[in-house]
Design an enzyme around this catalytic site. Structure first.
Site, PDB file in Angstrom:
ATOM      1  N   SER A 166      49.215  35.662   5.705  1.00 24.95           N
ATOM      2  CA  SER A 166      49.830  34.288   5.928  1.00 24.95           C
ATOM      3  C   SER A 166      49.975  33.927   7.287  1.00 24.95           C
ATOM      4  CB  SER A 166      51.294  34.256   5.238  1.00 24.95           C
ATOM      5  OG  SER A 166      50.882  34.129   3.804  1.00 24.95           O
ATOM      6  N   THR A 191      47.880  32.314  12.608  1.00 23.14           N
ATOM      7  CA  THR A 191      46.583  33.092  13.043  1.00 23.14           C
ATOM      8  C   THR A 191      45.699  33.482  11.604  1.00 23.14           C
ATOM      9  OG1 THR A 191      48.340  34.066  14.241  1.00 23.14           O
ATOM     10  CG2 THR A 191      46.018  35.231  14.298  1.00 23.14           C
ATOM     11  N   ASP A 217      46.155  40.414   8.266  1.00 22.24           N
ATOM     12  CA  ASP A 217      47.410  39.629   8.308  1.00 22.24           C
ATOM     13  C   ASP A 217      48.091  39.565   9.762  1.00 22.24           C
ATOM     14  OD1 ASP A 217      49.496  37.867   7.581  1.00 22.24           O
ATOM     15  OD2 ASP A 217      50.321  39.556   6.051  1.00 22.24           O
ATOM     16  N   ALA A 267      51.239  38.811  12.455  1.00 23.40           N
ATOM     17  CA  ALA A 267      52.609  39.457  12.704  1.00 23.40           C
ATOM     18  C   ALA A 267      53.342  38.710  13.663  1.00 23.40           C
ATOM     19  CB  ALA A 267      52.305  41.029  13.273  1.00 23.40           C
ATOM     20  N   ASP A 268      54.739  39.190  13.614  1.00 20.03           N
ATOM     21  CA  ASP A 268      55.779  38.798  14.534  1.00 20.03           C
ATOM     22  C   ASP A 268      55.924  39.334  15.989  1.00 20.03           C
ATOM     23  OD1 ASP A 268      56.283  36.093  13.208  1.00 20.03           O
ATOM     24  OD2 ASP A 268      57.010  37.537  11.756  1.00 20.03           O
ATOM     25  N   GLY A 299      58.044  35.951   9.808  1.00 18.70           N
ATOM     26  CA  GLY A 299      58.587  34.869  10.239  1.00 18.70           C
ATOM     27  C   GLY A 299      57.925  33.518   9.294  1.00 18.70           C
ATOM     28  N   GLY A 300      56.971  33.638   8.615  1.00 14.23           N
ATOM     29  CA  GLY A 300      56.443  32.489   7.771  1.00 14.23           C
ATOM     30  C   GLY A 300      57.354  32.682   6.455  1.00 14.23           C
ATOM     31  N   GLU A 331      52.966  39.908   1.419  1.00 14.06           N
ATOM     32  CA  GLU A 331      52.296  40.528   2.504  1.00 14.06           C
ATOM     33  C   GLU A 331      52.414  41.931   2.298  1.00 14.06           C
ATOM     34  OE1 GLU A 331      52.632  36.974   5.977  1.00 14.06           O
ATOM     35  OE2 GLU A 331      54.015  38.543   5.837  1.00 14.06           O
TER      36      GLU A 331
END
Ligand code: 5RP
Length: 226
Positions: free
Chosen positions: A30, A33, A85, A87-88, A100-101, A107
């Site tokens: 998600s 990106t 995926d 990443a923050d 973050g989302g 995930e």
């Protein structure tokens, strides 16, 4: 026109999609990106690539449908060939902060189900040690205040996530606590401590899970493998 970070996200996302092979079952992460990855995957499907994806959020499901990526679910498949995926934060040992989302639980499910877990980020997400980004922790709504007290006792300041002045609710119907622990020297240990707390559904710490990180710069990408 795309900003600096978005150029990196696009390059990393497209490269990951280009590496997907015919017949693969793909976990679709998600975030912004992942958007570029799903879009490129959709283009490859139009060109004849045969893949099936499992999305980790309602938003990703919507993008997959929009771009024509066929979807499946865990009643149909036993494993995923690869999960891709965002990443923050990513540290030197490929430990991650995600969520973050707000999609961290699903995930983690698609990351666990995959033979290979590939992370796509722009350069700004790469850090020496995790922790500048507050750690998202998904908690059950019932008694979340109790879970928050126990989390605080582990040494953090937390904030209940809100969006447009309303409590943010995940796709699973839960809440998110954004927890500032400061630097996190031992992500695996902190993850285990948090998971012991009643009411904690999942944490955004993904320790020792990523196999590969694709970092998008302004013109090229760099790859780090575990
Ligand atoms: C969502 C996530 C995302 O992967 C993470 O927040 C990165 O997002 P973006 O690619 O938009 O920067 O963990 O829960």
């Amino acid at each position: 026109m795309l900003g600096e970070k978005d150029i990196g996200k696009k390059l990393a996302g497209e490269q990951a999609a280009n590496e997907v092979q015919d017949g693969m079952k793909v976990g679709l992460g998600s975030g912004s990106t992942v958007y570029w990855m799903v879009k490129r995957l959709g283009e490859r499907v139009q060109q004849g690539l045969k893949v099936e994806g499992i999305p980790s959020s309602n938003q990703t499901e919507q993008w997959a449908k929009e771009f024509g990526v066929p979807l499946t679910d865990f009643s149909q498949v036993d494993y995923l060939d690869v999960t891709i995926d965002g990443a923050d934060e990513v540290d030197e040992n490929l430990n991650l902060i995600k969520g973050g989302g707000g999609a961290l639980f699903r995930e983690k499910v698609i990351a666990e189900a995959a033979k290979k877990f590939v992370i796509i980020v722009d350069q700004s997400k790469v850090v020496t040690q995790l922790g500048a980004y507050p750690l998202p922790v998904e908690v059950l709504p019932f008694g979340w205040e109790m879970a928050a007290k126990s989390i605080e006792a582990l040494g953090c300041a937390w904030k209940l996530r809100r969006r447009n002045n309303e409590i943010f609710v995940t796709d699973n119907g839960n809440y998110i606590l954004d927890c500032d622990f400061g630097m996190i020297p031992n992500p695996e240990e902190l993850h285990k401590q948090l998971k012991m707390i009643v009411g904690v559904v999942e944490t955004g710490l993904f320790a020792n899970m990523a196999d590969k990180v694709i970092i998008g710069g302004q013109e090229t990408t760099k790859t780090i493998e575990a």
